[in-house]
Design a protein around this motif. Structure first.
Motif, PDB file in Angstrom:
ATOM      1  N   TYR A 122      -8.048  17.349  -9.094  1.00 51.66           N
ATOM      2  CA  TYR A 122      -8.093  17.448  -7.640  1.00 51.66           C
ATOM      3  C   TYR A 122      -7.434  18.725  -7.127  1.00 51.66           C
ATOM      4  O   TYR A 122      -7.142  18.827  -5.921  1.00 51.66           O
ATOM      5  CB  TYR A 122      -7.378  16.248  -7.011  1.00 51.66           C
ATOM      6  N   ALA A 123      -7.190  19.676  -7.980  1.00 46.97           N
ATOM      7  CA  ALA A 123      -6.497  20.912  -7.585  1.00 46.97           C
ATOM      8  C   ALA A 123      -7.207  21.570  -6.407  1.00 46.97           C
ATOM      9  O   ALA A 123      -8.430  21.720  -6.404  1.00 46.97           O
ATOM     10  CB  ALA A 123      -6.431  21.869  -8.769  1.00 46.97           C
ATOM     11  N   GLY A 124      -6.424  21.967  -5.395  1.00 45.12           N
ATOM     12  CA  GLY A 124      -6.968  22.621  -4.216  1.00 45.12           C
ATOM     13  C   GLY A 124      -7.577  21.683  -3.198  1.00 45.12           C
ATOM     14  O   GLY A 124      -8.106  22.127  -2.179  1.00 45.12           O
ATOM     15  N   MET A 125      -7.487  20.376  -3.440  1.00 42.22           N
ATOM     16  CA  MET A 125      -8.118  19.400  -2.545  1.00 42.22           C
ATOM     17  C   MET A 125      -7.078  18.547  -1.807  1.00 42.22           C
ATOM     18  O   MET A 125      -7.384  17.441  -1.357  1.00 42.22           O
ATOM     19  CB  MET A 125      -9.064  18.499  -3.351  1.00 42.22           C
ATOM     20  N   GLU A 126      -5.848  19.079  -1.693  1.00 42.47           N
ATOM     21  CA  GLU A 126      -4.772  18.280  -1.097  1.00 42.47           C
ATOM     22  C   GLU A 126      -4.939  18.045   0.399  1.00 42.47           C
ATOM     23  O   GLU A 126      -4.145  17.309   1.008  1.00 42.47           O
ATOM     24  CB  GLU A 126      -3.417  18.924  -1.357  1.00 42.47           C
ATOM     25  N   SER A 127      -5.951  18.659   1.014  1.00 37.57           N
ATOM     26  CA  SER A 127      -6.208  18.418   2.436  1.00 37.57           C
ATOM     27  C   SER A 127      -7.334  17.408   2.655  1.00 37.57           C
ATOM     28  O   SER A 127      -7.630  17.046   3.808  1.00 37.57           O
ATOM     29  CB  SER A 127      -6.567  19.737   3.138  1.00 37.57           C
ATOM     30  N   LYS A 173       0.825  -1.208   0.000  1.00 32.51           N
ATOM     31  CA  LYS A 173       0.000   0.000   0.000  1.00 32.51           C
ATOM     32  C   LYS A 173       0.860   1.260   0.000  1.00 32.51           C
ATOM     33  O   LYS A 173       1.860   1.342   0.710  1.00 32.51           O
ATOM     34  CB  LYS A 173      -0.897  -0.025   1.241  1.00 32.51           C
ATOM     35  N   GLY A 174       0.479   2.249  -0.793  1.00 37.37           N
ATOM     36  CA  GLY A 174       1.248   3.476  -0.892  1.00 37.37           C
ATOM     37  C   GLY A 174       0.862   4.497   0.165  1.00 37.37           C
ATOM     38  O   GLY A 174      -0.308   4.597   0.557  1.00 37.37           O
ATOM     39  N   LYS A 175       1.832   5.259   0.608  1.00 38.20           N
ATOM     40  CA  LYS A 175       1.572   6.364   1.532  1.00 38.20           C
ATOM     41  C   LYS A 175       1.176   7.597   0.726  1.00 38.20           C
ATOM     42  O   LYS A 175       1.635   7.803  -0.389  1.00 38.20           O
ATOM     43  CB  LYS A 175       2.809   6.639   2.388  1.00 38.20           C
ATOM     44  N   VAL A 176       0.347   8.453   1.338  1.00 38.90           N
ATOM     45  CA  VAL A 176      -0.290   9.519   0.577  1.00 38.90           C
ATOM     46  C   VAL A 176       0.614  10.725   0.325  1.00 38.90           C
ATOM     47  O   VAL A 176       0.205  11.663  -0.361  1.00 38.90           O
ATOM     48  CB  VAL A 176      -1.591   9.994   1.268  1.00 38.90           C
ATOM     49  N   GLY A 177       1.826  10.721   0.841  1.00 40.10           N
ATOM     50  CA  GLY A 177       2.719  11.863   0.626  1.00 40.10           C
ATOM     51  C   GLY A 177       2.944  12.172  -0.844  1.00 40.10           C
ATOM     52  O   GLY A 177       3.050  13.339  -1.236  1.00 40.10           O
ATOM     53  N   VAL A 178       3.008  11.140  -1.663  1.00 38.73           N
ATOM     54  CA  VAL A 178       3.213  11.349  -3.099  1.00 38.73           C
ATOM     55  C   VAL A 178       2.051  12.127  -3.699  1.00 38.73           C
ATOM     56  O   VAL A 178       2.236  13.004  -4.562  1.00 38.73           O
ATOM     57  CB  VAL A 178       3.417   9.998  -3.829  1.00 38.73           C
ATOM     58  N   ALA A 179       0.827  11.845  -3.244  1.00 39.32           N
ATOM     59  CA  ALA A 179      -0.348  12.555  -3.745  1.00 39.32           C
ATOM     60  C   ALA A 179      -0.354  14.000  -3.255  1.00 39.32           C
ATOM     61  O   ALA A 179      -0.714  14.920  -4.003  1.00 39.32           O
ATOM     62  CB  ALA A 179      -1.622  11.839  -3.305  1.00 39.32           C
ATOM     63  N   LEU A 183      -6.746  12.223  -1.332  1.00 36.56           N
ATOM     64  CA  LEU A 183      -5.347  11.779  -1.286  1.00 36.56           C
ATOM     65  C   LEU A 183      -5.261  10.257  -1.386  1.00 36.56           C
ATOM     66  O   LEU A 183      -4.372   9.723  -2.061  1.00 36.56           O
ATOM     67  CB  LEU A 183      -4.679  12.265   0.006  1.00 36.56           C
ATOM     68  N   ARG A 184      -6.197   9.562  -0.717  1.00 37.31           N
ATOM     69  CA  ARG A 184      -6.177   8.103  -0.780  1.00 37.31           C
ATOM     70  C   ARG A 184      -6.505   7.619  -2.186  1.00 37.31           C
ATOM     71  O   ARG A 184      -5.869   6.686  -2.700  1.00 37.31           O
ATOM     72  CB  ARG A 184      -7.198   7.553   0.211  1.00 37.31           C
ATOM     73  N   ALA A 185      -7.469   8.285  -2.823  1.00 34.25           N
ATOM     74  CA  ALA A 185      -7.858   7.882  -4.177  1.00 34.25           C
ATOM     75  C   ALA A 185      -6.712   8.110  -5.161  1.00 34.25           C
ATOM     76  O   ALA A 185      -6.441   7.247  -6.010  1.00 34.25           O
ATOM     77  CB  ALA A 185      -9.097   8.665  -4.617  1.00 34.25           C
ATOM     78  N   ALA A 186      -6.053   9.253  -5.063  1.00 31.21           N
ATOM     79  CA  ALA A 186      -4.945   9.554  -5.969  1.00 31.21           C
ATOM     80  C   ALA A 186      -3.780   8.596  -5.749  1.00 31.21           C
ATOM     81  O   ALA A 186      -3.170   8.096  -6.704  1.00 31.21           O
ATOM     82  CB  ALA A 186      -4.484  11.000  -5.774  1.00 31.21           C
ATOM     83  N   THR A 187      -3.479   8.302  -4.482  1.00 23.27           N
ATOM     84  CA  THR A 187      -2.382   7.379  -4.173  1.00 23.27           C
ATOM     85  C   THR A 187      -2.693   5.980  -4.684  1.00 23.27           C
ATOM     86  O   THR A 187      -1.825   5.302  -5.254  1.00 23.27           O
ATOM     87  CB  THR A 187      -2.122   7.341  -2.658  1.00 23.27           C
ATOM     88  N   ASP A 188      -3.911   5.537  -4.485  1.00 20.49           N
ATOM     89  CA  ASP A 188      -4.305   4.205  -4.967  1.00 20.49           C
ATOM     90  C   ASP A 188      -4.231   4.132  -6.496  1.00 20.49           C
ATOM     91  O   ASP A 188      -3.884   3.080  -7.065  1.00 20.49           O
ATOM     92  CB  ASP A 188      -5.717   3.862  -4.496  1.00 20.49           C
TER      93      ASP A 188
END
Length: 241
Positions: A183-188, A130-136, A193-198
């Motif tokens: 997802y611009a502006g939705m980094e919080s 499983k990936g960590k969300v920092g990359v997203a 973040l989970r969807a982008a990382t997945d």
């Protein structure tokens, strides 16, 4: 300067001659501008093989332990990583993730390539975790594409615990850039973040064809170590007489 010396004179030609890596999808890595290259992490060799085949310089966020090792070996390792322009990241403490994100955004802010392993640590068994969300977080904050990358064969060449790599066929496969501008502006937003990382991890999985485990690699490693310790307590080795 030392980065180019390693890549084009000292280490790069040797790695390409010994491993003869097959490169696929290199056209997906942009020739200019900031981008994140997100890959699976199977071996210590990954740190050297991917930069050796890229036309552009890439900066990795490297664990701080590579820069603080004791003795001559530790000093040489620290010198190598510093000279190659890699950035030490302390992975301990609650602020470790934020420090890594700040460093990564600094690289991207200069229009450079940032290399990151979303799993957070090397796979101990060759599976994809499983990936960590920092990359997203970095992709969304910087507004940059993510290029998925699969290292294939490096686990067999240098599995955990093996100091000297063995000769084994290696494939380095890059996928099409992933665009997260929607997802611009939705980094919080945690769900975003989970969807982008997945999505990133699925792209890596598609390229690598590994078995996927929906668990963080560090947790899986700790559980395996605990099971090993429990087995030793239950079945201690008897002294030979």
């Amino acid at each position: 300067m030392f980065y180019n010396l390693l890549k084009y004179v000292l280490l790069g030609p040797l790695l390409r001659m010994v491993f003869r890596p097959r490169i696929e999808g290199l056209e997906h890595v942009p020739s200019s501008g900031a981008a994140i290259v997100a890959g699976n992490h199977l071996s210590f060799s990954d740190h050297f093989l991917m930069p050796a085949v890229l036309k552009r310089r890439i900066t990795f966020l490297a664990k701080a332990e590579y820069f603080t090792g004791p003795g001559l070996k530790g000093r040489l390792t620290a010198f190598f990583f510093h000279s190659a322009g890699q950035i030490p990241v302390d992975r301990s403490g609650k602020d470790a993730g934020q420090a890594a994100i700040r460093e990564g955004l600094g690289v991207l802010g200069k229009g450079e390539l940032l290399g990151i392993y979303p799993e957070g640590t090397r796979s101990h068994d060759g599976r994809l975790y499983k990936g960590k969300v920092g990359v997203a977080v970095m992709a969304l904050k910087a507004g940059v594409p993510v290029i998925p990358c699969a290292m294939i064969g490096t686990f067999e060449a240098q599995p955990p615990g093996r100091k000297i790599p063995r000769i084994h066929p290696v494939v380095i496969r890059f996928g099409k850039p992933l665009d997260f501008s929607r997802y611009a502006g939705m980094e919080s937003e945690k769900a975003v973040l989970r969807a982008a990382t997945d999505e990133i991890m699925y792209a890596i999985l598609t390229l690598s064809e590994q078995e996927y485990v929906d668990q963080y690699a560090a947790v899986a490693k700790a559980q395996e170590a605990e099971r090993g310790a429990e087995d030793k307590r239950r079945f201690p080795r008897m002294p030979l007489t």
